[in-house]
Write a protein that holds these residues in place. Structure first.
Motif, PDB file in Angstrom:
ATOM      1  N   LEU A  98       0.851  -1.184   0.000  1.00  0.00           N
ATOM      2  CA  LEU A  98       0.000   0.000   0.000  1.00  0.00           C
ATOM      3  C   LEU A  98       0.887   1.234   0.000  1.00  0.00           C
ATOM      4  O   LEU A  98       1.611   1.492   0.966  1.00  0.00           O
ATOM      5  N   TYR A  99       0.845   1.983  -1.110  1.00  0.00           N
ATOM      6  CA  TYR A  99       1.721   3.143  -1.283  1.00  0.00           C
ATOM      7  C   TYR A  99       0.915   4.442  -1.311  1.00  0.00           C
ATOM      8  O   TYR A  99      -0.226   4.475  -1.791  1.00  0.00           O
ATOM      9  N   PRO A 123      -3.198  11.571   1.659  1.00  0.00           N
ATOM     10  CA  PRO A 123      -2.686  11.562   0.291  1.00  0.00           C
ATOM     11  C   PRO A 123      -3.363  10.496  -0.565  1.00  0.00           C
ATOM     12  O   PRO A 123      -3.945   9.533  -0.055  1.00  0.00           O
ATOM     13  N   ALA A 124      -3.260  10.658  -1.872  1.00  0.00           N
ATOM     14  CA  ALA A 124      -3.730   9.628  -2.787  1.00  0.00           C
ATOM     15  C   ALA A 124      -2.951   8.343  -2.544  1.00  0.00           C
ATOM     16  O   ALA A 124      -1.764   8.376  -2.210  1.00  0.00           O
ATOM     17  N   THR A 125      -3.615   7.202  -2.686  1.00  0.00           N
ATOM     18  CA  THR A 125      -2.958   5.911  -2.514  1.00  0.00           C
ATOM     19  C   THR A 125      -3.305   4.986  -3.686  1.00  0.00           C
ATOM     20  O   THR A 125      -4.193   5.274  -4.489  1.00  0.00           O
ATOM     21  N   ASN A 126      -2.619   3.850  -3.729  1.00  0.00           N
ATOM     22  CA  ASN A 126      -2.892   2.852  -4.761  1.00  0.00           C
ATOM     23  C   ASN A 126      -3.878   1.800  -4.281  1.00  0.00           C
ATOM     24  O   ASN A 126      -3.989   0.728  -4.877  1.00  0.00           O
ATOM     25  N   ASP A 184      10.797   6.173   0.805  1.00  0.00           N
ATOM     26  CA  ASP A 184       9.838   5.352   0.066  1.00  0.00           C
ATOM     27  C   ASP A 184       8.414   5.668   0.546  1.00  0.00           C
ATOM     28  O   ASP A 184       8.190   5.840   1.749  1.00  0.00           O
ATOM     29  N   PRO A 185       7.432   5.739  -0.380  1.00  0.00           N
ATOM     30  CA  PRO A 185       6.081   6.149   0.022  1.00  0.00           C
ATOM     31  C   PRO A 185       5.209   5.033   0.574  1.00  0.00           C
ATOM     32  O   PRO A 185       3.980   5.155   0.580  1.00  0.00           O
ATOM     33  N   GLY A 203       2.544  13.612   2.146  1.00  0.00           N
ATOM     34  CA  GLY A 203       1.644  14.516   2.849  1.00  0.00           C
ATOM     35  C   GLY A 203       1.177  13.902   4.148  1.00  0.00           C
ATOM     36  O   GLY A 203       1.638  12.843   4.579  1.00  0.00           O
ATOM     37  N   THR A 204       0.233  14.570   4.775  1.00  0.00           N
ATOM     38  CA  THR A 204      -0.268  14.153   6.079  1.00  0.00           C
ATOM     39  C   THR A 204      -1.301  13.055   5.939  1.00  0.00           C
ATOM     40  O   THR A 204      -2.268  13.188   5.196  1.00  0.00           O
TER      41      THR A 204
END
Length: 658
Positions: free
Chosen positions: A354-355, A433-436, A401-402, A368-369
């Motif tokens: 999960l990024y 933040p946006a995630t995958n 790394d995100p 981001g937060t």
């Protein structure tokens, strides 16, 4: 015996090692950079030492600082996790020279496998099948061209040091080779301090399958089956599983035997992974002419990672072992507690990464937060295993790394594991933040994935999974966001009993049209046909087309995050008089994310054309080129190589073309 273990890492792997060490009765020490001061791994260790700096190079890669932390805390052992210093032979030697137990293989093994082109030579000596390759040891493009013809196209330019997809370029024709070599060398030098690259034949659609090996100091080496890691983006893994859906017992035995042979040739001690590219029977049948030019084996050596892998939990789940505990025991000199005949798989395990990144924007990292991060478990249970990098909230730093978490499901069957994992991901609350996450859920539910069609080009052929249809109609979440935001304002409005919010205090005045920004852009709410019940600032029951959805709503920094157990979205009111955009006005490209400038490709007075690359940033293990939006002339270059810039900073000012 190890009494105090310094964990030379951060994030989820630091937490994983700390947990295993504590179970063994070992005291732990965390290290942390300035951005990680409040990270969970710091609080979970028995002791912690601050490192000076923010970037990886200033902190987690600074060997003298790490060794000083060990001395200051009385640590007698170091576990490097993965990444950072985990495959740095010089650091391993420095640890042993300082009297510390190195929880990893001998530095000679790290060196032997750390340079990919020499690792391939050793693999060939051990009888492991390899692909054609050629080292580029000159600066002459003519030599590169000859090497390319020898290897054959398509091919990969690969950094000889390091890993993780850095310093790697795909080349399909000879005229693409010079630029690819120069680009790969530059990235390899920045990432690994070594610009050596080599060419390797590219298989268009193989499977990426790896074998987990363990060796002890008494000469015993075993393998723990395979993991398939074929679903990737930017040559980096996203979904991993054990066992592979296509590896037969016979192929597992052959691949395992070759991996063990290589480990035995090295005298390998510790945990390691031998990675292969595998062409399965169906692919060979569809492309027999090309496959015939290769060796007759169905698998080919890729590299050996002399450390723990990110995806090690799927092996742990399937084989019932604790690889970190085994690493600690091996480092203390204990023999392996089982033989090869004892290694029997049970069920199936799947892991996803999960990024904080946006699949719809080319997997661009989104630091981001993280305002809220909640899921059904906080460690291990009978359904999912969450390996979290962050706590219930935190900051996804642009310096590293995100990854937010690894999530693992283990079940009797592959289908059951995929179903359980998809459901758990969908139900988590991830606000920030946006995630995958949507991509991962879509992959796990995709018919081709469930059928085992998981080659390395999977995402290329399933691009629609990057922007899947929402699980819940958008109007449902929009209605919940509007209603709950209104309820929250009324709760804090001293005039709430005089007039409903959103209405002017003039008889007959129309309710103003308010625009909301959501997942698909800006919309003006049209909630005809939507019914609302039990509205509070924190949730509502929303009925649409005869179906009721129970929506939970949380407000963070002016954004309403809506979850309903299967769907999730974020909504923000668009100001009627928006603040002027600092990047507006056509000044030139801006930085999409905070990062470090690694290339400035233009100078003042230079004429550029639309689409031309002007500046390259590096952030979160990824390069981000800034392109000219139109033809023009460079008036001012605002950045220099090595400079750190914040998001939305103007990089270059362009004037109109003459």
């Amino acid at each position: 015996m190890i009494s105090t273990l310094l964990v030379a890492n951060r994030g989820e792997i630091a937490r994983r090692v700390i947990r295993a060490a504590r179970a063994q009765g070992v005291r732990t020490v965390a290290i942390y950079s300035e951005p990680d001061a409040d990270a969970p791994h710091v609080a979970e260790a028995d002791r912690a030492v601050a490192l000076r700096g923010s970037t990886s190079a200033e902190t987690y890669l600074d060997a003298p600082q790490v060794l000083a932390a060990a001395r200051a805390t009385g640590a007698d052992a170091v576990h490097p996790g993965y990444g950072f210093l985990s495959e740095n032979a010089a650091f391993a030697r420095a640890c042993t020279a300082a009297g510390l137990t190195w929880v990893g293989p001998d530095p000679a093994s790290i060196e032997a496998m750390g340079v990919k082109h020499t690792a391939k030579a050793l693999a060939r000596e051990a009888g492991v099948p390899t692909l054609p390759d050629a080292l580029l040891d000159t600066d002459d493009p003519a030599d590169w061209a000859r090497a390319g013809e020898h290897v054959g196209f398509p091919l990969l330019v690969k950094a000889s040091a390091g890993g993780g997809g850095s310093g790697m370029r795909e080349v399909r024709a000879a005229d693409e080779l010079p630029d690819a070599v120069r680009s790969a060398r530059a990235e390899a030098a920045r990432s690994f301090g070594d610009d050596t690259v080599f060419l390797e034949r590219l298989l268009d659609a193989p499977r990426h399958v790896e074998i987990q090996v363990l060796g002890d100091a008494h000469g015993h080496v075993v393998h723990l089956g395979e993991r398939e890691c074929s679903i990737q983006r930017r040559h980096q893994k996203v979904v991993e599983e054990a066992p592979s859906p296509v590896v037969s017992p016979e192929l597992r035995e052959r691949m395992g035997a070759t991996a063990v042979a290589l480990a035995e040739k090295l005298g390998y001690v510790g945990a390691g992974t031998v990675e292969f590219l595998v062409e399965d029977a169906e692919f060979l049948a569809s492309d027999a002419s090309d496959a015939a030019s290769l060796a007759p084996a169905a698998f080919y050596f890729l590299e050996m990672n002399t450390r723990l892998q990110v995806e090690h939990p799927v092996t742990e789940e399937v084989y019932g072992v604790d690889l970190v505990a085994l690493q600690l025991g091996i480092a203390e000199g204990a023999p392996l507690p089982f033989a090869q005949a004892d290694v029997v798989p049970r069920g199936h395990a799947i892991e996803v990464r999960l990024y904080a990144e946006d699949p719809a924007a080319g997997d661009r990292p989104s630091p981001g937060t993280l305002h809220r991060y909640r899921h059904n478990s906080s460690g291990y249970d009978d359904t999912l295993r969450w390996e979290d990098a962050l706590g219930t909230h935190g900051e996804v730093s642009a310096f590293y790394d995100p990854m937010i978490a690894k999530v693992i499901a283990h079940a009797p069957t592959r289908t059951a594991a995929a179903r359980t994992l998809a459901a758990g991901l969908a139900q988590a609350e991830i606000h920030g933040p946006a995630t995958n996450r949507d991509l991962l859920v879509a992959v796990l539910r995709d018919p081709d994935f469930l059928a085992g069609e998981t080659r390395t080009d999977f995402l290329d052929h399933h691009d629609a999974l990057r922007t899947p249809e929402p699980a819940t109609p958008r109007v449902v979440h929009l209605a919940a966001a509007v209603a709950c935001t209104s309820a929250a304002r009324r709760q804090h409005d001293p005039l709430r009993d005089l007039a409903p919010p959103g209405w002017r205090l003039l008889r007959g005045a129309p309710r103003p049209a308010i625009t909301w920004a959501g997942p698909d852009g800006e919309v003006t709410p049209d909630l005809d046909g939507v019914e609302l019940r039990d509205v509070t600032p924190h949730g509502a029951r929303v009925t649409h087309a005869g179906v009721e959805y129970r929506c939970r709503v949380a407000h963070h920094d002016g954004t309403a995050f809506v979850d309903d157990g299967e769907g999730h979205s974020a909504w923000r009111e668009v100001p009627r008089l928006p603040a002027p955009d600092a990047a507006a006005g056509g000044a030139g490209p801006v930085s999409e994310v905070p990062g470090t400038v690694v290339e400035v490709l233009v100078q003042e007075g230079e004429h550029v054309v639309a689409g031309q690359k002007l500046v390259v940033l590096e952030a979160m293990k990824m390069e981000h080129p800034a392109l000219a939006a139109a033809d023009g002339v460079v008036e001012t270059v605002h950045v220099a190589v090595g400079q750190y810039v914040e998001a939305h900073a103007t990089l270059v000012t362009l004037g109109a073309a003459e």
